[in-house]
Design an enzyme around this catalytic site. Structure first.
Site, PDB file in Angstrom:
ATOM      1  N   ASP A  54     -19.996   0.130 -45.120  1.00 26.74           N
ATOM      2  CA  ASP A  54     -19.917  -1.262 -45.560  1.00 26.74           C
ATOM      3  C   ASP A  54     -20.607  -2.131 -44.512  1.00 26.74           C
ATOM      4  O   ASP A  54     -20.238  -2.116 -43.341  1.00 26.74           O
ATOM      5  CB  ASP A  54     -18.433  -1.642 -45.692  1.00 26.74           C
ATOM      6  CG  ASP A  54     -18.227  -2.911 -46.487  1.00 26.74           C
ATOM      7  OD1 ASP A  54     -17.169  -3.039 -47.114  1.00 26.74           O
ATOM      8  OD2 ASP A  54     -19.120  -3.773 -46.461  1.00 26.74           O
ATOM      9  N   ASP A 109     -24.267  -4.165 -50.642  1.00 23.31           N
ATOM     10  CA  ASP A 109     -23.945  -3.992 -49.229  1.00 23.31           C
ATOM     11  C   ASP A 109     -23.034  -2.819 -48.922  1.00 23.31           C
ATOM     12  O   ASP A 109     -22.520  -2.719 -47.812  1.00 23.31           O
ATOM     13  CB  ASP A 109     -23.347  -5.280 -48.661  1.00 23.31           C
ATOM     14  CG  ASP A 109     -21.903  -5.477 -49.074  1.00 23.31           C
ATOM     15  OD1 ASP A 109     -21.515  -4.976 -50.142  1.00 23.31           O
ATOM     16  OD2 ASP A 109     -21.157  -6.121 -48.326  1.00 23.31           O
ATOM     17  N   GLU A 110     -22.776  -1.942 -49.888  1.00 29.03           N
ATOM     18  CA  GLU A 110     -21.995  -0.764 -49.531  1.00 29.03           C
ATOM     19  C   GLU A 110     -22.411   0.484 -50.289  1.00 29.03           C
ATOM     20  O   GLU A 110     -22.997   0.405 -51.369  1.00 29.03           O
ATOM     21  CB  GLU A 110     -20.494  -1.012 -49.691  1.00 29.03           C
ATOM     22  CG  GLU A 110     -20.051  -1.732 -50.920  1.00 29.03           C
ATOM     23  CD  GLU A 110     -18.527  -1.880 -50.939  1.00 29.03           C
ATOM     24  OE1 GLU A 110     -17.832  -0.881 -51.161  1.00 29.03           O
ATOM     25  OE2 GLU A 110     -18.058  -3.007 -50.732  1.00 29.03           O
TER      26      GLU A 110
END
Length: 391
Positions: free
Chosen positions: A12, A127-128
């Site tokens: 993350d 974003d992860e």
DNA sequence: GCAAATGTCGCCGTTTGA
DNA sequence: CGGATCAAACGGCGACAT
């Protein structure tokens, strides 16, 4: 057959959007910075080369906070909060507009960097990612450190990684030492490290289930693990109750899914002010058509056709309704989508002002396959062969 | 007064086709 | 042909996630 425990990582990025902005504006490091709002001013370049940034206090509108730096979070400003409300908590905080193109670039960069080391990646948004390390040689901790360094080298950004035998636990533990964290755990750590956490830390327990559990006196994952199965069953139904129980014991067999196709493509917009269905008819109609065109363009650009067209309305009281219509054949034609969406709209009683309008295409197929439906010159809805036969 | 945009999934009631 | 049945599709909607 492989009976070894899996090694699943969850990576993350730390305060992703905000951190990307800080790469651009390093002078903002250490300050409370909020990303969000709508159409708010770009930083203004002054004669001496320095920049003047908008402050939260100057904002007017109905935007929400998308991300904030840790300094802003310390002042109580979190994602999803109205910008107006955030301005009351941190009037001096810097406000920057969202720049999705930039974030997508950095997203591609960090994912590519990870893929060099570990190719089994499941995309979980911008974003992860989950990473399946099971098949890779080498020590888990060293592998994780290499990945973190590769992300740093490729982007200048830090991330947090959790590694465990499954996605559920990894998702939880990537959050435990944020930012720049690296957390490894296995089943034996569950009582010590997982059970004390609030149930909401479980990915899949949202606001509603969290409230319901709280009302049952269940606040922590440990309490959930000890709950009477019958109690859960009565309150959540069989399937969800079973899942709650397994999750609380850290059980999760879901695979890391490295390839997936989109299920729907949509566009929606919240108006500056609520629009009246009749008085603002012209404005609404223009927005509606524009949304349909955008969905059509998105479909074409991505090479898809949609067979089910849907709309979404949000009224001034925040009530949301949707309507769908399945066409006889798939399309990416703005006029066909507009007409189908219009049909959907006719099924909604409009007795309140509207704050949001959305258009969606689902039941997607690849546009490289044949038979798309295009607009007929007369402007009527196209009929399938079977529908024609029934005439 | 104030609460974005985009997407996935599951459940449930109804419709439809075999 | 009426009725029973079953599965799949559809449509609505809510919950959840980033």
């Amino acid at each position: 057959m492989n009976i070894l425990p899996r090694r699943i990582a969850h990576l993350d990025m730390d305060a992703f959007y905000a951190s990307v902005e800080l790469l651009r504006y390093p002078e903002l490091r250490g300050l409370p910075v909020v990303i969000g709002g709508r159409r708010c001013d770009q930083p203004e370049l002054l004669a001496d080369g320095s920049r003047r940034f908008a402050r939260l206090r100057d904002y007017v509108g109905r935007g929400v906070v998308t991300t904030s730096t840790y300094e802003a979070r310390a002042l109580g400003v979190f994602s999803g909060m109205g910008v107006m409300k955030a301005a009351q908590l941190a009037p001096e905080a810097i406000l920057l507009p969202v720049d999705f193109d930039a974030y997508r670039r950095y997203s591609r960069l960090f994912k590519a960097a990870v893929a060099e080391i570990a190719p089994e990646i499941e995309d979980r948004g911008i974003d992860e990612i989950y990473i399946d390390l099971s098949g890779l040689p080498g020590d888990t901790l060293e592998l994780a450190q290499r990945i973190k360094q590769a992300v740093k080298d490729a982007t200048g950004l830090s991330c947090s990684i959790g590694i465990s035998p499954n996605k559920l636990l990894s998702k939880i533990c990537s959050d435990l030492e944020k930012p720049d964290g690296l957390t490894l755990l296995d089943e034996s750590d569950i009582p010590q490290r997982i059970w004390p956490l609030p149930v909401r830390k479980i990915n899949g327990i949202g606001p509603k289930a969290g409230e319901k559990l709280a009302a049952l006196g269940i606040a922590t994952i440990g309490q959930l693990a000890n709950a009477e199965p019958a109690l859960l069953q009565d309150n959540f139904g069989r399937s969800y109750a079973e899942w709650l129980h397994e999750a609380s014991h850290g059980i999760d067999q879901r695979p890391v899914v490295t390839h997936s196709e989109p299920k729907s493509i949509s566009r929606e917009t919240t108006f500056e002010r609520d629009l009246h269905p009749r008085r603002d008819r012209a404005a609404l109609s223009a927005v509606f058509t524009a949304l349909c065109s955008q969905v059509a363009a998105d479909l074409q650009r991505k090479g898809y056709l949609g067979r089910t067209i849907g709309i979404k309305l949000r009224f001034e009281d925040f009530r949301t309704v949707t309507r769908d219509l399945t066409l006889p054949g798939p399309t990416a034609d703005p006029a066909v989508i507009r007409r189908a969406a219009g049909e959907c709209l006719r099924r909604v009683p409009l007795e309140q002002k509207l704050r949001l309008l959305g258009v969606r295409a689902s039941a997607l197929s690849s546009s490289s396959a044949p038979q798309a439906i295009t607009a007929s010159p007369q402007g009527e809805l196209p009929l399938s062969a079977t529908a024609r036969c029934q005439r």
